[in-house]
Design a protein around this motif. Structure first.
Motif, PDB file in Angstrom:
ATOM      1  N   ALA A  81     -49.480   9.659  45.953  1.00  0.00           N
ATOM      2  CA  ALA A  81     -50.349   8.725  46.664  1.00  0.00           C
ATOM      3  C   ALA A  81     -49.817   7.298  46.586  1.00  0.00           C
ATOM      4  O   ALA A  81     -49.889   6.536  47.563  1.00  0.00           O
ATOM      5  N   LEU A  82     -49.271   6.920  45.438  1.00  0.00           N
ATOM      6  CA  LEU A  82     -48.714   5.574  45.292  1.00  0.00           C
ATOM      7  C   LEU A  82     -47.495   5.385  46.188  1.00  0.00           C
ATOM      8  O   LEU A  82     -47.316   4.321  46.794  1.00  0.00           O
ATOM      9  N   LEU A  83     -46.653   6.415  46.270  1.00  0.00           N
ATOM     10  CA  LEU A  83     -45.488   6.340  47.151  1.00  0.00           C
ATOM     11  C   LEU A  83     -45.927   6.229  48.612  1.00  0.00           C
ATOM     12  O   LEU A  83     -45.361   5.445  49.391  1.00  0.00           O
ATOM     13  N   HIS A  84     -46.939   6.994  48.973  1.00  0.00           N
ATOM     14  CA  HIS A  84     -47.485   6.938  50.343  1.00  0.00           C
ATOM     15  C   HIS A  84     -48.033   5.555  50.650  1.00  0.00           C
ATOM     16  O   HIS A  84     -47.803   5.008  51.747  1.00  0.00           O
ATOM     17  N   GLU A  85     -48.735   4.963  49.700  1.00  0.00           N
ATOM     18  CA  GLU A  85     -49.306   3.631  49.902  1.00  0.00           C
ATOM     19  C   GLU A  85     -48.230   2.568  50.075  1.00  0.00           C
ATOM     20  O   GLU A  85     -48.468   1.540  50.727  1.00  0.00           O
ATOM     21  N   ARG A  86     -47.056   2.807  49.505  1.00  0.00           N
ATOM     22  CA  ARG A  86     -45.931   1.883  49.662  1.00  0.00           C
ATOM     23  C   ARG A  86     -45.222   2.054  51.009  1.00  0.00           C
ATOM     24  O   ARG A  86     -44.249   1.358  51.283  1.00  0.00           O
ATOM     25  N   GLY A  87     -45.670   2.995  51.805  1.00  0.00           N
ATOM     26  CA  GLY A  87     -45.077   3.171  53.121  1.00  0.00           C
ATOM     27  C   GLY A  87     -43.992   4.222  53.193  1.00  0.00           C
ATOM     28  O   GLY A  87     -43.324   4.360  54.232  1.00  0.00           O
ATOM     29  N   ALA A  88     -43.802   4.992  52.136  1.00  0.00           N
ATOM     30  CA  ALA A  88     -42.807   6.051  52.169  1.00  0.00           C
ATOM     31  C   ALA A  88     -43.275   7.201  53.048  1.00  0.00           C
ATOM     32  O   ALA A  88     -44.475   7.496  53.128  1.00  0.00           O
TER      33      ALA A  88
END
Length: 276
Positions: A81-88
């Motif tokens: 989820a953190l990676l997704h939130e960073r735009g990955a």
């Protein structure tokens, strides 16, 4: 996927041998133990600080935004989820049925496939970044290293990280000693072992850069104890022994935190290697 290779909230390494008392169960039993406790894991495990993702970007040499990322052993999706939130553009890969089901409930818009690091269900040279949060130690490096090199594009990076206890803080060190006595392990030695880059890839094909990021969170005592209990050694521990230990631990910690709010402090151990 799951538990730390060194004591996080005082949990020993999955690589630890069985103790003289037979208290540390086999690796395979521990690896599968999380599926029945996925909701507990998701509710109580710590996340990771923004500074960790900053360090991943720095050491990988590219921003996460727009990167093709596969998060392996994604578990309930804390790191994904953190990676997704960073735009990955992130794809989760998770072997466990229970963990994957919990992931889908919490993150229905993030794609997830079943698989593990020893046989990645991914095409050759398809990822800019492979991440393993609390998961690399569950792999067989004779298989997971070649798989990572196969899936990464040239110049892509492999990032491994674990929350580990800040053992220079006295109450955390004391808690680690109690767990060490309970399971017959050397908790500080396990943390030192986890920090060795040569053990992350014994073949020497990957050259890791190591970074540590300290952070903390304040949680109710019940959350802290549930966090401890979500580690594999406790999940497979006989219920009566586990209950007795956690009751005693509650008494110890109320002496340190009489208001019932525990400040957990972690050193996130980050290892990053770039594919030539």
């Amino acid at each position: 996927m799951t538990a730390s290779p060194s004591p996080q909230a005082s949990s020993p390494s999955p690589a630890s041998p069985s103790s003289a008392h037979g208290s540390v169960p086999l690796h395979s039993a521990r690896a599968h133990s999380f599926n029945a406790a996925a909701a507990q894991y998701a509710a109580n495990r710590p996340s990771y600080p923004p500074a960790l993702l900053d360090a991943v970007e720095e050491l990988a040499g590219r921003p996460l935004a727009g990167a093709r990322v596969a998060d392996i052993g994604a578990g309930t999706g804390i790191a994904t989820a953190l990676l997704h939130e960073r735009g990955a553009e992130v794809l989760a890969v998770e072997p466990g049925e229970g963990m994957a089901a919990q992931f889908r409930r919490a993150h229905p818009r993030i794609p997830i496939v079943r698989g593990n690091g020893d046989a990645l269900p991914l095409a050759d040279a398809s990822a800019d970044l492979l991440t393993y949060a609390q998961a690399w130690h569950w792999t067989d490096t004779t298989r997971s290293v070649p798989e990572a090199l196969r899936v990464l594009r040239p110049g892509g990076a492999l990032a491994l990280w674990w929350n580990t206890d800040a053992l220079d803080i006295e109450w955390i060190a004391e808690a680690g000693r109690r767990v060490g006595r309970f399971f017959g392990i050397d908790v500080p030695a396990e943390k030192q072992r986890a920090a060795r880059t040569d053990l992350a890839d014994p073949s020497g094909r990957l050259h890791f850069i190591r970074r540590e990021v300290r952070w903390s969170r304040r949680v109710p005592l019940d959350t802290h104890l549930a966090n401890i209990a979500s580690h594999s050694v406790f999940l497979v521990c006989p219920e009566e022994r586990k209950t007795a230990f956690l009751a005693a631990e509650r008494d110890h910690l109320l002496n340190v935190f009489p208001d019932g709010v525990v400040e957990e402090t972690y050193d996130v151990l980050l290892l990053v290697a770039t594919k030539p």
